[in-house]
Design an enzyme around this catalytic site. Structure first.
Site, PDB file in Angstrom:
ATOM      1  N   LEU A  64       0.840  -1.206   0.000  1.00 37.90           N
ATOM      2  CA  LEU A  64       0.000   0.000   0.000  1.00 37.90           C
ATOM      3  C   LEU A  64       0.874   1.254   0.000  1.00 37.90           C
ATOM      4  CD1 LEU A  64      -2.668  -1.125   2.634  1.00 37.90           C
ATOM      5  CD2 LEU A  64      -2.588  -1.590   0.187  1.00 37.90           C
ATOM      6  N   PRO A  65       0.273   2.428  -0.286  1.00 41.23           N
ATOM      7  CA  PRO A  65       1.103   3.635  -0.424  1.00 41.23           C
ATOM      8  C   PRO A  65       1.844   4.080   0.843  1.00 41.23           C
ATOM      9  CG  PRO A  65      -1.042   3.942  -1.480  1.00 41.23           C
ATOM     10  CD  PRO A  65      -1.107   2.652  -0.711  1.00 41.23           C
ATOM     11  N   THR A  95       6.258   0.903   1.898  1.00 41.62           N
ATOM     12  CA  THR A  95       7.272   1.729   2.581  1.00 41.62           C
ATOM     13  C   THR A  95       6.534   2.673   3.519  1.00 41.62           C
ATOM     14  OG1 THR A  95       8.696   1.663   0.635  1.00 41.62           O
ATOM     15  CG2 THR A  95       9.187   3.341   2.287  1.00 41.62           C
ATOM     16  N   LYS A 170      15.132   0.935   4.365  1.00 44.58           N
ATOM     17  CA  LYS A 170      14.504   1.419   3.125  1.00 44.58           C
ATOM     18  C   LYS A 170      14.569   2.952   3.013  1.00 44.58           C
ATOM     19  CE  LYS A 170      11.816   1.732  -0.481  1.00 44.58           C
ATOM     20  NZ  LYS A 170      12.365   1.539  -1.827  1.00 44.58           N
ATOM     21  N   LYS A 245       7.031  11.330   0.182  1.00 47.22           N
ATOM     22  CA  LYS A 245       6.663  10.652   1.440  1.00 47.22           C
ATOM     23  C   LYS A 245       7.896  10.009   2.079  1.00 47.22           C
ATOM     24  CE  LYS A 245       5.799   6.576   0.846  1.00 47.22           C
ATOM     25  NZ  LYS A 245       5.723   5.147   0.688  1.00 47.22           N
TER      26      LYS A 245
HETATM   27  P1  NAD Z   1       0.543   2.680  -6.164  1.00 48.98           P
HETATM   28  O1  NAD Z   1      -0.039   3.972  -5.730  1.00 48.98           O
HETATM   29  O2  NAD Z   1       0.771   2.408  -7.621  1.00 48.98           O
HETATM   30  O3  NAD Z   1      -0.345   1.459  -5.605  1.00 48.98           O
HETATM   31  C1  NAD Z   1      -0.900   1.387  -4.332  1.00 48.98           C
HETATM   32  C2  NAD Z   1      -2.226   0.649  -4.445  1.00 48.98           C
HETATM   33  O4  NAD Z   1      -2.772   0.438  -3.138  1.00 48.98           O
HETATM   34  C3  NAD Z   1      -3.286   1.428  -5.227  1.00 48.98           C
HETATM   35  O5  NAD Z   1      -3.751   0.632  -6.320  1.00 48.98           O
HETATM   36  C4  NAD Z   1      -4.391   1.691  -4.194  1.00 48.98           C
HETATM   37  O6  NAD Z   1      -5.688   1.669  -4.753  1.00 48.98           O
HETATM   38  C5  NAD Z   1      -4.181   0.533  -3.235  1.00 48.98           C
HETATM   39  N1  NAD Z   1      -4.743   0.721  -1.901  1.00 48.98           N
HETATM   40  C6  NAD Z   1      -4.600   1.769  -1.051  1.00 48.98           C
HETATM   41  N2  NAD Z   1      -5.233   1.522   0.119  1.00 48.98           N
HETATM   42  C7  NAD Z   1      -5.770   0.288   0.006  1.00 48.98           C
HETATM   43  C8  NAD Z   1      -6.536  -0.543   0.897  1.00 48.98           C
HETATM   44  N3  NAD Z   1      -6.846  -0.146   2.130  1.00 48.98           N
HETATM   45  N4  NAD Z   1      -6.917  -1.762   0.449  1.00 48.98           N
HETATM   46  C9  NAD Z   1      -6.602  -2.177  -0.802  1.00 48.98           C
HETATM   47  N5  NAD Z   1      -5.879  -1.449  -1.676  1.00 48.98           N
HETATM   48  C10 NAD Z   1      -5.464  -0.241  -1.272  1.00 48.98           C
HETATM   49  O7  NAD Z   1       1.912   2.530  -5.359  1.00 48.98           O
HETATM   50  P2  NAD Z   1       3.166   1.621  -5.729  1.00 48.98           P
HETATM   51  O8  NAD Z   1       4.066   2.381  -6.649  1.00 48.98           O
HETATM   52  O9  NAD Z   1       2.701   0.256  -6.084  1.00 48.98           O
HETATM   53  O10 NAD Z   1       3.892   1.596  -4.296  1.00 48.98           O
HETATM   54  C11 NAD Z   1       3.409   0.838  -3.202  1.00 48.98           C
HETATM   55  C12 NAD Z   1       4.404   0.957  -2.058  1.00 48.98           C
HETATM   56  O11 NAD Z   1       5.689   0.484  -2.497  1.00 48.98           O
HETATM   57  C13 NAD Z   1       4.626   2.390  -1.569  1.00 48.98           C
HETATM   58  O12 NAD Z   1       4.793   2.393  -0.182  1.00 48.98           O
HETATM   59  C14 NAD Z   1       5.907   2.815  -2.284  1.00 48.98           C
HETATM   60  O13 NAD Z   1       6.604   3.831  -1.572  1.00 48.98           O
HETATM   61  C15 NAD Z   1       6.662   1.505  -2.341  1.00 48.98           C
HETATM   62  N6  NAD Z   1       7.626   1.348  -3.443  1.00 48.98           N
HETATM   63  C16 NAD Z   1       7.323   1.742  -4.710  1.00 48.98           C
HETATM   64  C17 NAD Z   1       8.259   1.566  -5.728  1.00 48.98           C
HETATM   65  C18 NAD Z   1       7.973   1.984  -7.154  1.00 48.98           C
HETATM   66  O14 NAD Z   1       8.925   1.996  -7.971  1.00 48.98           O
HETATM   67  N7  NAD Z   1       6.738   2.309  -7.523  1.00 48.98           N
HETATM   68  C19 NAD Z   1       9.494   0.968  -5.450  1.00 48.98           C
HETATM   69  C20 NAD Z   1       9.752   0.555  -4.159  1.00 48.98           C
HETATM   70  C21 NAD Z   1       8.820   0.737  -3.161  1.00 48.98           C
END
Ligand code: NAD
Length: 295
Positions: A64-65, A95, A170, A245
């Site tokens: 999740l975000p 994260t 992280k 964030k």
């Molecule tokens: P994203 O915004 O693409 O996806 C997050 C998903 O979570 C969304 O589809 C949202 O609808 C869903 N969501 C939110 N609350 C929810 C709930 N209560 N129940 C079900 N679904 C829910 O984000 P992302 O890029 O996939 O990143 C996710 C996490 O990974 C973050 O913490 C980010 O910092 C970390 N991260 C991202 C990357 C990257 O390159 N994108 C790399 C490493 C770490």
């Protein structure tokens, strides 16, 4: 193994698909109907709710975000920890603040549910290829339980320490990445302003002492690397607001332990300005726009 996967965003969707490809039985859920539709079309079984997804699950994974989403999902009177069977292993790969990870781990332990924090690095490319790096906080024994599942999504698995330690590792990594991306952008913009070919300059720096991950895999200038988010309109990678964030988490942490992180603080301010200019939803490498002459 029966695995519930919650959060099918840029990272979670491809991670869940890799678990399905490895032969696990998935039950996935996202609050976004669009995300559910997209990954259902790729073959992921979608549950009607987060609670429905965890019924019978042996392992629950969330991606999740931010902290508020993880707290909202697991804690509280209607939280998922009250619906997951004791003995289940929960792996949160979001994260978030280390303090939130510890809070969820403590609430899980009180119900006989093991919770580890396992944030990742490697970007969406690593999520798709199954080559992510996992930084795990929790007990050695719980990490060993998680290892066979993590191995299907990642190439490197590190035990950072007790609950919350994965998150601390992280944010140290992402503070460095945030700074490196701005430095890389500055250098490329300076070269362009002097008439250099950005492809040639990027290759020179990649093979010289300025070489770094951004130059290797994530060049911020469109057209230099076909696979980088820059070449896809800065869509689908790691959002500027997610980087903002993480840099905020690093600054909060630095304040708590009285650490000096001047470049991390400056980077947070620059991404905040970039976000305020309307670019929060674009990949974080779009920060180069702020440093380039407008065409
Ligand atoms: P994203 O915004 O693409 O996806 C997050 C998903 O979570 C969304 O589809 C949202 O609808 C869903 N969501 C939110 N609350 C929810 C709930 N209560 N129940 C079900 N679904 C829910 O984000 P992302 O890029 O996939 O990143 C996710 C996490 O990974 C973050 O913490 C980010 O910092 C970390 N991260 C991202 C990357 C990257 O390159 N994108 C790399 C490493 C770490």
């Amino acid at each position: 193994m029966k695995i519930a996967f919650i959060g099918l965003g840029n990272m979670g969707g491809p991670m869940a698909l890799n678990l399905k490809k490895a032969g696990h039985t998935l039950s996935a859920f996202d609050l976004s109907a669009e995300a559910c539709k997209k990954f259902a079309a790729e073959g992921l079984p979608i549950a009607a709710s987060a609670a429905a997804s965890v019924a019978d699950a042996e392992v629950v994974i969330s991606m999740l975000p931010a902290s508020a989403h993880v707290e909202g999902l697991y804690l509280g009177s209607d939280g998922l920890l009250g619906k997951i069977a004791p003995g289940t292993l929960v792996i949160d790969s979001s994260t978030i603040a280390a303090a939130t990870s510890r809070k969820v781990a403590e609430a899980g332990a009180a119900r006989g549910i093991a919770v580890i924090d396992a944030p990742v690095s490697g970007g969406t490319g690593g999520a798709i290829a199954g080559t992510l790096t996992f930084m795990v906080g929790g007990s050695e024994a719980d990490l060993e339980r998680a290892r066979p599942v993590l191995e299907k999504m990642g190439a490197n698995i590190f035990h950072a320490g007790a609950a919350g330690a994965g998150q601390t590792a992280k944010i140290c990594n992402n503070m460095l990445l945030g700074v490196l991306m701005i430095g890389t952008s500055e250098a490329i913009a300076l070269g362009i302003a002097n008439g250099l070919d950005p492809k040639v300059l990027s290759e020179i720096m990649r093979r010289s002492s300025g070489g770094n991950w951004a130059l290797e895999k994530y060049n911020p200038l469109p057209g230099v690397q076909e696979a980088s988010p820059a070449s896809k309109g800065y869509a689908g990678g790691f959002g500027t607001d997610l980087m903002l964030k993480d840099l905020g988490l690093a600054q909060e942490n630095a304040a708590a332990v009285r650490a000096s992180t001047p470049l991390g603080g400056l980077a947070r301010n620059l991404y905040a300005a970039h976000s305020l200019a309307g670019h929060g939803g674009l990949d974080f490498s779009s920060v180069i726009k702020m440093l380039q002459k407008k065409a």
